[in-house]
Every structure is written in C-alpha cells, then in structure tokens.
Design an enzyme around this catalytic site. Structure first.
Site, PDB file in Angstrom:
ATOM      1  N   HIS A  67     -18.890  14.925  -2.781  1.00 29.51           N
ATOM      2  CA  HIS A  67     -18.517  14.652  -1.397  1.00 29.51           C
ATOM      3  C   HIS A  67     -19.746  14.571  -0.517  1.00 29.51           C
ATOM      4  CE1 HIS A  67     -18.315  19.004  -2.137  1.00 29.51           C
ATOM      5  NE2 HIS A  67     -18.754  19.177  -0.895  1.00 29.51           N
ATOM      6  N   HIS A  90     -20.875  15.197   3.266  1.00 31.85           N
ATOM      7  CA  HIS A  90     -20.547  15.750   4.578  1.00 31.85           C
ATOM      8  C   HIS A  90     -21.077  14.798   5.648  1.00 31.85           C
ATOM      9  CE1 HIS A  90     -19.606  19.978   3.257  1.00 31.85           C
ATOM     10  NE2 HIS A  90     -20.371  19.630   2.245  1.00 31.85           N
ATOM     11  N   ASP A 143     -13.073  18.092   7.487  1.00 32.54           N
ATOM     12  CA  ASP A 143     -13.360  19.346   6.804  1.00 32.54           C
ATOM     13  C   ASP A 143     -12.528  20.457   7.445  1.00 32.54           C
ATOM     14  OD1 ASP A 143     -16.092  20.504   5.063  1.00 32.54           O
ATOM     15  OD2 ASP A 143     -14.772  21.909   6.092  1.00 32.54           O
ATOM     16  N   GLY A 197     -25.040  25.826  -2.537  1.00 31.50           N
ATOM     17  CA  GLY A 197     -23.808  26.287  -1.907  1.00 31.50           C
ATOM     18  C   GLY A 197     -22.626  25.374  -2.136  1.00 31.50           C
ATOM     19  N   GLN A 198     -22.717  24.481  -3.113  1.00 31.64           N
ATOM     20  CA  GLN A 198     -21.571  23.618  -3.401  1.00 31.64           C
ATOM     21  C   GLN A 198     -20.403  24.475  -3.859  1.00 31.64           C
ATOM     22  OE1 GLN A 198     -22.274  20.436  -6.240  1.00 31.64           O
ATOM     23  NE2 GLN A 198     -20.216  19.585  -5.967  1.00 31.64           N
ATOM     24  N   ASN A 201     -24.322  18.529  -1.078  1.00 28.92           N
ATOM     25  CA  ASN A 201     -24.754  19.757  -1.734  1.00 28.92           C
ATOM     26  C   ASN A 201     -24.641  19.569  -3.239  1.00 28.92           C
ATOM     27  OD1 ASN A 201     -25.272  21.213   0.644  1.00 28.92           O
ATOM     28  ND2 ASN A 201     -23.103  21.692   0.890  1.00 28.92           N
TER      29      ASN A 201
HETATM   30  P1  DGP Z   1     -19.510  22.150  -0.275  1.00 35.38           P
HETATM   31  O1  DGP Z   1     -20.042  23.484   0.116  1.00 35.38           O
HETATM   32  O2  DGP Z   1     -20.550  21.056  -0.129  1.00 35.38           O
HETATM   33  O3  DGP Z   1     -18.871  22.153  -1.658  1.00 35.38           O
HETATM   34  O4  DGP Z   1     -18.390  21.809   0.784  1.00 35.38           O
HETATM   35  C1  DGP Z   1     -17.018  21.868   0.544  1.00 35.38           C
HETATM   36  C2  DGP Z   1     -16.329  21.697   1.870  1.00 35.38           C
HETATM   37  O5  DGP Z   1     -14.958  21.457   1.616  1.00 35.38           O
HETATM   38  C3  DGP Z   1     -16.396  22.905   2.795  1.00 35.38           C
HETATM   39  O6  DGP Z   1     -17.100  22.543   3.996  1.00 35.38           O
HETATM   40  C4  DGP Z   1     -14.954  23.252   3.109  1.00 35.38           C
HETATM   41  C5  DGP Z   1     -14.195  22.034   2.640  1.00 35.38           C
HETATM   42  N1  DGP Z   1     -12.888  22.317   2.077  1.00 35.38           N
HETATM   43  C6  DGP Z   1     -12.617  23.183   1.056  1.00 35.38           C
HETATM   44  N2  DGP Z   1     -11.300  23.171   0.777  1.00 35.38           N
HETATM   45  C7  DGP Z   1     -10.743  22.272   1.622  1.00 35.38           C
HETATM   46  C8  DGP Z   1      -9.394  21.821   1.813  1.00 35.38           C
HETATM   47  O7  DGP Z   1      -8.445  22.229   1.140  1.00 35.38           O
HETATM   48  N3  DGP Z   1      -9.198  20.892   2.793  1.00 35.38           N
HETATM   49  C9  DGP Z   1     -10.232  20.407   3.554  1.00 35.38           C
HETATM   50  N4  DGP Z   1      -9.914  19.496   4.490  1.00 35.38           N
HETATM   51  N5  DGP Z   1     -11.503  20.797   3.380  1.00 35.38           N
HETATM   52  C10 DGP Z   1     -11.743  21.730   2.444  1.00 35.38           C
END
Ligand code: DGP
Length: 109
Positions: free
Chosen positions: A101, A103, A32, A94-95, A88
């Site tokens: 995905h 986490h 992340d 907060g998605q 999420n």
């Molecule tokens: P959510 O809130 O569950 O939709 O989490 C999305 C997650 O994705 C957040 O923790 C940050 C991560 N994220 C968003 N954009 C990128 C990206 O371009 N690269 C990576 N590695 N992670 C990302």
C-alpha cells in the site's frame, strides 16, 4: 490473487467496510482508519502481494499505473497543494498490513 487472511483483500471484496474514494479494475484507494494527517488515503493494488521487496516486472507495471493515477485522485480529495507518498517496507519500517500500500498524506495547510 486474493489472500483470505488479508485485511485489505477483505476491504477490496467489501467484507470489511471502508470509505472508498477511487476504484477501478486494478487499484483501490480508501481512507486510512487511523489518519496521520488531515487527509490520509491508502492506495492498494487489487492483486495481492505483501512487500515492496516482492517487486517484479508485472508488479512494477501495476505500481507505475498507480503512480500515474495518484495525482488526479489526490487532487480530487483536496490535496491540490501537495502531499507525501510513503511505502513502509517490512517490520523495521513499522509495516503492519502485509498487502502493498501507498500512504497518501496531506491537507495540513
Ligand atoms: P502500515 O503501517 O504501512 O502497514 O500501514 C497500515 C495502515 O492501514 C495503517 O495506517 C492503518 C491502516 N488500516 C489498518 N487496518 C485498517 C482497516 O481495517 N481499514 C482501514 N481503512 N485502514 C486500516
């Protein structure tokens, strides 16, 4: 299927750089970019769908496949003493990225 506007689909196709820690024909796990724990991984299916609530039998099989893989991937990334899995679902959770995905968070102690 791919969604051309989806960040995670672009990561799958290496159109956006990421630190990948596991990949096979069905799933990808990468770091992340905004880690909320010492180790914060995101496990995604390569087949694009947006929400847990879009689950069907095929997607449930895919999720089962991912859940069977995650323990070995977590262990390989230093999470031998435990970790949390979070999905999420939707705006009120907060998605922010609408490609399913999981986490994987840990490594605090
Ligand atoms: P959510 O809130 O569950 O939709 O989490 C999305 C997650 O994705 C957040 O923790 C940050 C991560 N994220 C968003 N954009 C990128 C990206 O371009 N690269 C990576 N590695 N992670 C990302």
């Amino acid at each position: 299927m791919f969604d051309n506007d989806c960040i995670f689909c672009k990561i799958i196709r290496d159109e956006i750089p990421s630190v990948k820690v596991y990949e096979d024909e069905k799933m990808l796990v990468f770091k992340d970019v905004e880690p909320k724990a010492k180790v914060h991984l995101l496990a995604i299916p390569k087949d694009h769908f947006k929400l847990l609530s879009e689950m069907n039998e095929d997607r449930a099989e895919l999720l089962k496949y991912m859940l069977l893989k995650i323990p070995e991937i977590a262990a390989a990334n230093g999470l031998k003493n435990g970790y949390r899995l979070i999905v999420n679902q939707g705006d009120d959770a907060g998605q922010t990225v609408f490609h399913l995905h999981i986490h994987v968070l840990g490594g605090e102690t």
